[in-house]
Write an enzyme that holds these catalytic residues in place. Sequence first.
Site, PDB file in Angstrom:
ATOM      1  N   ARG A 158      39.036  80.870 129.000  1.00 40.11           N
ATOM      2  CA  ARG A 158      38.482  80.462 127.771  1.00 40.11           C
ATOM      3  C   ARG A 158      39.948  80.766 126.922  1.00 40.11           C
ATOM      4  O   ARG A 158      39.829  82.007 126.891  1.00 40.11           O
ATOM      5  CB  ARG A 158      37.066  81.405 127.161  1.00 40.11           C
ATOM      6  CG  ARG A 158      36.520  80.528 126.307  1.00 40.11           C
ATOM      7  CD  ARG A 158      35.267  81.519 125.849  1.00 40.11           C
ATOM      8  NE  ARG A 158      34.690  82.877 126.752  1.00 40.11           N
ATOM      9  CZ  ARG A 158      33.797  83.589 126.244  1.00 40.11           C
ATOM     10  NH1 ARG A 158      32.561  82.506 125.783  1.00 40.11           N
ATOM     11  NH2 ARG A 158      33.940  85.123 126.670  1.00 40.11           N
ATOM     12  N   ASP A 439      29.569  92.822 124.029  1.00 44.41           N
ATOM     13  CA  ASP A 439      31.367  92.388 124.428  1.00 44.41           C
ATOM     14  C   ASP A 439      31.034  92.102 123.026  1.00 44.41           C
ATOM     15  O   ASP A 439      30.127  92.167 122.324  1.00 44.41           O
ATOM     16  CB  ASP A 439      32.035  91.346 125.326  1.00 44.41           C
ATOM     17  CG  ASP A 439      30.935  89.955 125.522  1.00 44.41           C
ATOM     18  OD1 ASP A 439      29.815  89.866 124.250  1.00 44.41           O
ATOM     19  OD2 ASP A 439      30.863  88.569 126.111  1.00 44.41           O
TER      20      ASP A 439
END
Length: 533
Positions: A158, A439
């Site tokens: 990613r 996160d």
Amino acid sequence: MATLNVSNHKSDILSPEVLRFLEVLHKTFESRRQDLLTARIARQKALDNGQLPDFLEDTAYIRNDDTWKAAPIGPGLQDRRIEITGPVDRKLVINALNSDSRIFMADFEDSTAPTWDNIMYGQINLRDAVRNQIEFVNPNGKTYALTEKGKETVLMVRPRGWHLDEKHVSVGGRPMSGAIFDFGVFFYHNAKVLIEKGHGPYFYLPKMESHLEARLWNDIFNVAQDMLNIPRGTIRATVLIETILAAFEMDEIIYELRDHSAGLNVGRWDYIFSFIKKLKAHKQYVLPDRSHVTMESPFMDAYVRLLIKTCHKRGVHAMGGMSAVLPIKNDDEANKVAMEKVRQDKLREVKAGLDGTWVAHPDLIPIARQVFDEYMPQPNQIHVRRDDVHVTAQDLLDINVTGDVSEHGIRDDIAVALAYMESWLNGKGCLPIHNLMEDAATAEISRAQLWQWVKHSAQTIEGRSVTASWLLELLAEETHTAKASSNRSNDNKFDLASQYLATQITGEENKFDEFMTSLMLDDIVAVQEKHKL
């Protein structure tokens, strides 16, 4: 020629050939990236002025055409029931590949703070992993290396979102896109080796807001493949649907990437953040405490059902999201409750028709696997068409969520955002807080909720109006508590994190940055430039 603003780097990861490759991608596509970022600003202004998201009229022909399909499933991607995700730290890469997952999504985005060391060593780590040459030795002498199983795990990468720049590399005095940099370096070094291994260069694409942004990725893929003499369509990419605007363009996003599509993913945490951010001017869309906003919330349930129907109609995977729950050590009863939450989350996903799910910790894999093995004995559920699903624009905006705003929820949001921002400023992109893996996405929810509650004068269940002055008082208290309990008393960055967070929770129109990572980027770049590779 692209200018590399570092010297004495420790590998050939940025050879002249790689820099020329990046330069072509930058010069070919940077103006389009900038135009799309400008379009985001215009679209936000329209939403702030009263417009609501809706399905696009001029692309209805794509949604209504039942005949087109995406490319066949890529090699190694037929069965994606368990995918583990995590940052590109060397030891974590080894552990993830060696885990009992089928796929590892290596993340340069939300779980990696983009310091130069993190980005560069991340690329080195993945290059070594692709070649089965990755090892790590702990200070205590323990050695980590790939097992035979780890060598077979499928790797997906990613890159960063379109909004982030890579300021260490510039072309013509302008910084390069972080997304193009992450993709380009990985693709140049590893695409052909991955093809030889029987897989391919596979990616997850984050934070897109429109099908035009997907079109940009597709064009980048074609040019990159042409430059390395790799057949077009070799790349496969799964798009995270993690913005409310992208939810209205799922068919169109798959269509733009149809030669490279590997499906869509339920990016649940960023999606909640985007819902708040994009509709921040609309008082009717104020959400309660984060803990009350679950996957059973009407707008979240509608989004998942539409994603499954859309993907399966086009012959691609519909991938589930990640539970933030972590194993709890030294408390068996609490851990039992937490693991049951994970099991119920995965059970909901597989019964809805999703083809796989994410975990962030290896200990959660057996739970997720047991559920998916029981309810999905075949490799995937793409044959489950969900023709019974009919999702309207109103369904995607239905926030009939049971719950309140509370002082506990406010303090929790402040503590989470503060701790995450401090960690990010120290170069770490994910950390456990209150037995949850936080996160950038989950921290963004906290920040956005605080701003939204002040903006619309939300009332707590205790009867108090949420004001900027009150939140700033609570922030000062939480900052003091965090500093007092930190085991890094001399080098923590809670004061700096608190200064940044204070600018984001006042409810003022011009004091809410698009992303907290963009807000703080110059600090970690400045720190990193003192420690050049």
